[in-house]
Design an enzyme around this catalytic site. Sequence first.
Site, PDB file in Angstrom:
ATOM      1  NE  ARG A  46      -4.338  -1.491   0.724  1.00 13.99           N
ATOM      2  CZ  ARG A  46      -5.266  -1.646   1.665  1.00 13.99           C
ATOM      3  NH1 ARG A  46      -5.262  -0.894   2.739  1.00 13.99           N
ATOM      4  NH2 ARG A  46      -6.212  -2.547   1.518  1.00 13.99           N
ATOM      5  CG  ASP A 151     -13.579   9.959   6.245  1.00 14.10           C
ATOM      6  OD1 ASP A 151     -14.322   8.954   6.288  1.00 14.10           O
ATOM      7  OD2 ASP A 151     -12.345   9.886   6.070  1.00 14.10           O
TER       8      ASP A 151
END
Length: 290
Positions: A46, A151
């Site tokens: 990632r 968020d």
Amino acid sequence: MNTAPAGLNTREFSFTDADFRALAKLAHSEFGLALAESKKPLVYSRLARRLRAREVNEFSDYMKLLTKTDETDERLQLISALTTNVTSFFREKHHFATLREKLVPELAQQARVRIWSAGCSSGQEPFSIAMTLHDSLPERARRDVRLLATDIDPAVVSRARAAKYPKEEAETIPEDLRRRWTTTCPDDPDKVAISAAMRDMISFAELNLMQEWPFKGPFDAIFCRNVAIYFDQNTQKRLWARFTDMLRPGGYLFIGHSERVTGDALATLTTAGVTTYRKNGGADTGNAAH
Ligand SMILES: C[S@@+](CC[C@H](N)C(=O)[O-])C[C@H]1O[C@@H](n2cnc3c(N)ncnc32)[C@H](O)[C@@H]1O
């Protein structure tokens, strides 16, 4: 001595056990993320693109960069790379049925309604809540309905604010609501735009749940679904307790399908359905601990 984790020796960037531990420590202290040793290969794959993007040659240099005070954006890139933003309209449908059938009759009696979607990703969750409320609340009760949607990831918050989605994503919106609250984007026939009436009900903001929350509540309901799965047990317990403090008596907490409330919060919450909890002390809630 080559200290790269087994299987990673031939990879593009050096990634030692010490690098992994330093990274896991930072991800935990900044974001509450729990990164087990078994996640090493995943973390490598990632983050490799971040190392390429920042033109650093090994993870130890990337760590140095991440800990600089002016690298807030890179730390956000880190959490973005280590978590997923997967979401959809009316995901986990049973919560919307509870909202409509159990919560709305109460909310209809109130002068104001406040709901928080914590970890809202690109907005599908708060828009599903807004459509459900607008559709089921009587008109007089719709005057002061506000949703807060937050968020940590600025990229998803800005997608949520734009409120434009591919047509196939909108297919999970019940047809009557889709017809009422979405239109085809004039500049892109493959996308739908959410109507202004829905957008105006929601305030979107960036917020790291691990930090101070710059508001007091109380909320009638909090949705925090599929977010706490990334956190370790203690961080989850603290989070459930903080959410409980933010709820009014009788307020609801909706969590993700693979999550469970644990810790002190259970003394104040009663189960009220699948992955649904209710704060004690409201009109119909007893004081029984869960
Ligand atoms: C899988 S999505 C869930 C979206 C939505 N709640 C749902 O269930 O469909 C998880 C979201 O949590 C956010 N997130 C992860 N860690 C966070 C933190 N420390 N503070 C705030 N949001 C966080 C991620 O950016 C991501 O958008």
